[in-house]
Design a protein around this motif. Structure first.
Motif, short mmCIF file in Angstrom:
data_model
loop_
_atom_site.label_atom_id
_atom_site.label_comp_id
_atom_site.label_asym_id
_atom_site.label_seq_id
_atom_site.Cartn_x
_atom_site.Cartn_y
_atom_site.Cartn_z
N ILE A 1 45.40 41.77 29.14
CA ILE A 1 46.50 40.42 29.53
C ILE A 1 46.16 40.27 31.13
O ILE A 1 46.16 39.30 31.58
CB ILE A 1 47.92 40.76 29.33
CG1 ILE A 1 48.06 40.95 27.64
CG2 ILE A 1 48.92 40.02 29.91
CD1 ILE A 1 49.64 41.38 27.33
N GLY A 2 46.10 41.64 31.87
CA GLY A 2 45.99 41.33 33.02
C GLY A 2 44.62 40.86 33.57
O GLY A 2 44.41 40.03 34.31
N TRP A 3 43.29 41.29 32.78
CA TRP A 3 42.16 40.61 32.96
C TRP A 3 42.19 39.00 32.65
O TRP A 3 41.60 38.27 33.54
CB TRP A 3 41.04 41.30 32.47
CG TRP A 3 39.82 40.72 32.44
CD1 TRP A 3 39.05 40.18 31.26
CD2 TRP A 3 38.83 40.68 33.43
NE1 TRP A 3 37.90 39.63 32.01
CE2 TRP A 3 37.73 39.80 32.91
CE3 TRP A 3 39.16 41.13 34.76
CZ2 TRP A 3 36.74 39.80 33.93
CZ3 TRP A 3 38.06 40.87 35.66
CH2 TRP A 3 36.88 40.42 35.25
N SER A 4 42.99 38.73 31.68
CA SER A 4 42.86 37.17 31.27
C SER A 4 43.89 36.47 32.55
O SER A 4 43.44 35.36 32.77
CB SER A 4 43.77 36.98 30.07
OG SER A 4 43.04 37.84 28.93
N LEU B 1 43.68 32.93 37.44
CA LEU B 1 44.18 32.66 38.74
C LEU B 1 43.12 32.65 39.60
O LEU B 1 43.09 31.84 40.67
CB LEU B 1 45.08 33.76 39.32
CG LEU B 1 46.62 33.66 38.30
CD1 LEU B 1 47.46 34.82 39.02
CD2 LEU B 1 47.19 32.16 38.44
N VAL B 2 41.88 33.46 39.66
CA VAL B 2 40.90 33.57 40.54
C VAL B 2 39.64 32.76 40.01
O VAL B 2 39.27 33.06 39.11
CB VAL B 2 40.48 35.20 40.83
CG1 VAL B 2 39.36 35.23 41.81
CG2 VAL B 2 41.82 35.91 41.01
N THR B 3 39.42 31.58 40.95
CA THR B 3 38.26 30.85 40.64
C THR B 3 37.10 31.59 40.52
O THR B 3 36.32 31.35 39.27
CB THR B 3 38.22 29.79 41.69
OG1 THR B 3 39.58 29.17 42.00
CG2 THR B 3 37.03 28.80 41.23
N PRO C 1 33.07 35.04 34.79
CA PRO C 1 32.73 36.43 34.19
C PRO C 1 33.96 36.63 33.17
O PRO C 1 33.73 37.20 32.18
CB PRO C 1 33.34 37.38 35.41
CG PRO C 1 32.77 36.71 36.66
CD PRO C 1 32.96 35.07 36.18
N THR C 2 35.00 35.90 33.03
CA THR C 2 36.14 36.08 31.96
C THR C 2 35.51 35.35 30.85
O THR C 2 36.15 35.93 29.70
CB THR C 2 37.37 35.25 32.58
OG1 THR C 2 37.88 35.80 33.83
CG2 THR C 2 38.63 35.45 31.52
N GLU C 3 34.92 34.36 31.06
CA GLU C 3 34.36 33.76 29.64
C GLU C 3 33.42 34.79 28.93
O GLU C 3 33.36 34.86 27.70
CB GLU C 3 33.32 32.48 30.01
CG GLU C 3 34.26 31.57 30.51
CD GLU C 3 32.98 30.39 30.79
OE1 GLU C 3 32.24 30.36 30.29
OE2 GLU C 3 33.63 29.20 31.29
N TRP C 4 32.78 35.77 29.54
CA TRP C 4 31.92 36.89 29.10
C TRP C 4 32.65 38.03 28.79
O TRP C 4 32.16 38.84 27.88
CB TRP C 4 30.60 36.89 29.72
CG TRP C 4 29.90 35.78 29.48
CD1 TRP C 4 29.84 34.47 30.34
CD2 TRP C 4 28.66 35.68 28.71
NE1 TRP C 4 28.84 33.81 30.09
CE2 TRP C 4 28.07 34.39 29.07
CE3 TRP C 4 28.12 36.42 27.73
CZ2 TRP C 4 26.88 33.97 28.39
CZ3 TRP C 4 26.86 35.84 27.29
CH2 TRP C 4 26.61 34.71 27.50
N LEU C 5 33.65 38.54 29.37
CA LEU C 5 34.27 39.70 29.37
C LEU C 5 35.74 39.72 29.09
O LEU C 5 36.37 40.95 28.92
CB LEU C 5 34.21 40.26 31.00
CG LEU C 5 32.69 40.39 31.34
CD1 LEU C 5 32.87 41.15 32.87
CD2 LEU C 5 31.89 41.55 30.68
N LEU D 1 37.76 39.99 26.01
CA LEU D 1 37.88 40.43 24.54
C LEU D 1 38.61 39.24 23.62
O LEU D 1 38.44 38.95 22.53
CB LEU D 1 37.82 41.71 24.43
CG LEU D 1 37.45 42.05 22.74
CD1 LEU D 1 36.07 41.75 22.52
CD2 LEU D 1 37.58 43.68 22.56
N SER D 2 39.91 39.02 24.30
CA SER D 2 40.99 38.22 23.47
C SER D 2 40.22 37.01 23.45
O SER D 2 40.76 36.30 22.26
CB SER D 2 42.10 38.33 24.14
OG SER D 2 41.80 37.80 25.57
N VAL D 3 39.55 36.28 24.32
CA VAL D 3 39.05 35.15 24.01
C VAL D 3 37.96 35.05 23.19
O VAL D 3 37.65 34.28 22.10
CB VAL D 3 38.67 34.44 25.33
CG1 VAL D 3 37.96 33.20 25.31
CG2 VAL D 3 39.95 34.20 26.43
N THR D 4 36.80 36.10 23.40
CA THR D 4 35.67 35.85 22.68
C THR D 4 35.69 36.33 21.35
O THR D 4 35.36 36.01 20.22
CB THR D 4 34.44 37.00 23.17
OG1 THR D 4 35.22 38.17 23.45
CG2 THR D 4 34.30 36.49 24.86
#
Length: 261
Positions: A195-198, A203-205, A210-214, A216-219
């Motif tokens: 949740i924190g990583w999401s 929030l951070v542009t 990187p979030t698109e690839w890292l 796991l809740s999204v991928t």
């Protein structure tokens, strides 16, 4: 008068013959049973069943016509199991250390990797049972819904991806438990870190890509979509390597070195 003691190798060989090591199948059945024997395990399973049933009822009675096909109804039904069953995966690994039964476990089965393999197989068996239950609940609810001309049409690839969705989430819990070996810490971090990583990714542009690839809740959520591209599979593999494979390997190394007492 002198008495000669029997040779130790002979005694060890006789003991090994009289008491053979338990098979991997038997260890897996024992680990699967231990998941439901505790109060926490029994309550988690009961809550998972109730939430899945509630999702089926809500979607069937209040959902739109496009949501009342088998694939569209199965996807939300899996969500309670995908969230709560990994906690059982965590507890199945950390319970040995939290309840201080490791000495007994590894005295009976000294090969630690064999015990870990049994825990992983038990977690996969639990995921398979949960998936079968979700399939049955979806099939039971679909006749009461108006899902259009062909609501029972189920692409085989979709079934495989939804099963993989549940397996990925359960293995995530096992990996966290193996890496941390502490029930409370592993359960908290299992929820907080993703949740924190999401949140940081939103929030951070600089973290958007990187979030698109890292994340796991999204991928892993892409597995519930009607179609996945090659890029989607690559994103899932990357995030699974970071969130599942890496903690799992670190946990195996830690287990191999940790003193049992």
């Amino acid at each position: 008068m002198t008495v000669t003691a029997p040779a130790r190798p002979a005694v060890a060989a006789a003991a090994a013959t009289a008491y053979p090591a338990p098979s991997l199948w038997r260890l897996t059945v024992v680990e699967l049973r231990k998941m439901a024997d505790t109060r926490a395990g029994a309550w988690l399973l009961a809550i998972t069943v109730l939430l899945a049933a509630a999702v089926v009822v809500v979607v069937t009675t209040a959902g739109e016509a496009t949501d009342l096909t088998f694939p569209a109804l199965l996807a939300p039904t899996l969500l309670p199991a995908a969230v709560l069953l990994p906690v059982l995966g965590v507890l199945s690994v950390t319970g040995e250390w939290s309840h201080r039964t490791t000495l007994t476990t590894y005295a009976l089965v000294p090969r630690r990797m064999r015990v870990v393999a049994a825990k992983v197989l038990a977690a996969l068996a639990l995921a398979a049972l949960a998936y079968a239950a979700c399939l049955a609940a979806t099939a039971a609810a679909l006749p009461f819904a108006d899902g259009g001309a062909d609501p029972w049409r189920i692409p085989a690839q979709f079934l495989g991806r939804t099963a993989l969705f549940l397996v990925v989430n359960v293995l995530l819990g096992v990996a966290f438990g193996l890496a941390l070996m502490n029930s409370a810490l592993a359960v908290v971090l299992y929820f907080v870190l993703p949740i924190g990583w999401s949140i940081l990714g939103e929030l951070v542009t600089a973290l958007h890509r990187p979030t698109e690839w890292l994340d796991l809740s999204v991928t892993s959520g892409l597995l519930l979509e009607p179609v996945m591209t090659g890029r989607d599979w690559a994103r899932l593999g990357t995030s699974a390597a970071v969130w599942i494979a890496l903690p799992f390997v670190l946990g195996l190394l830690r287990l191999h070195r940790r003193e049992v007492k």
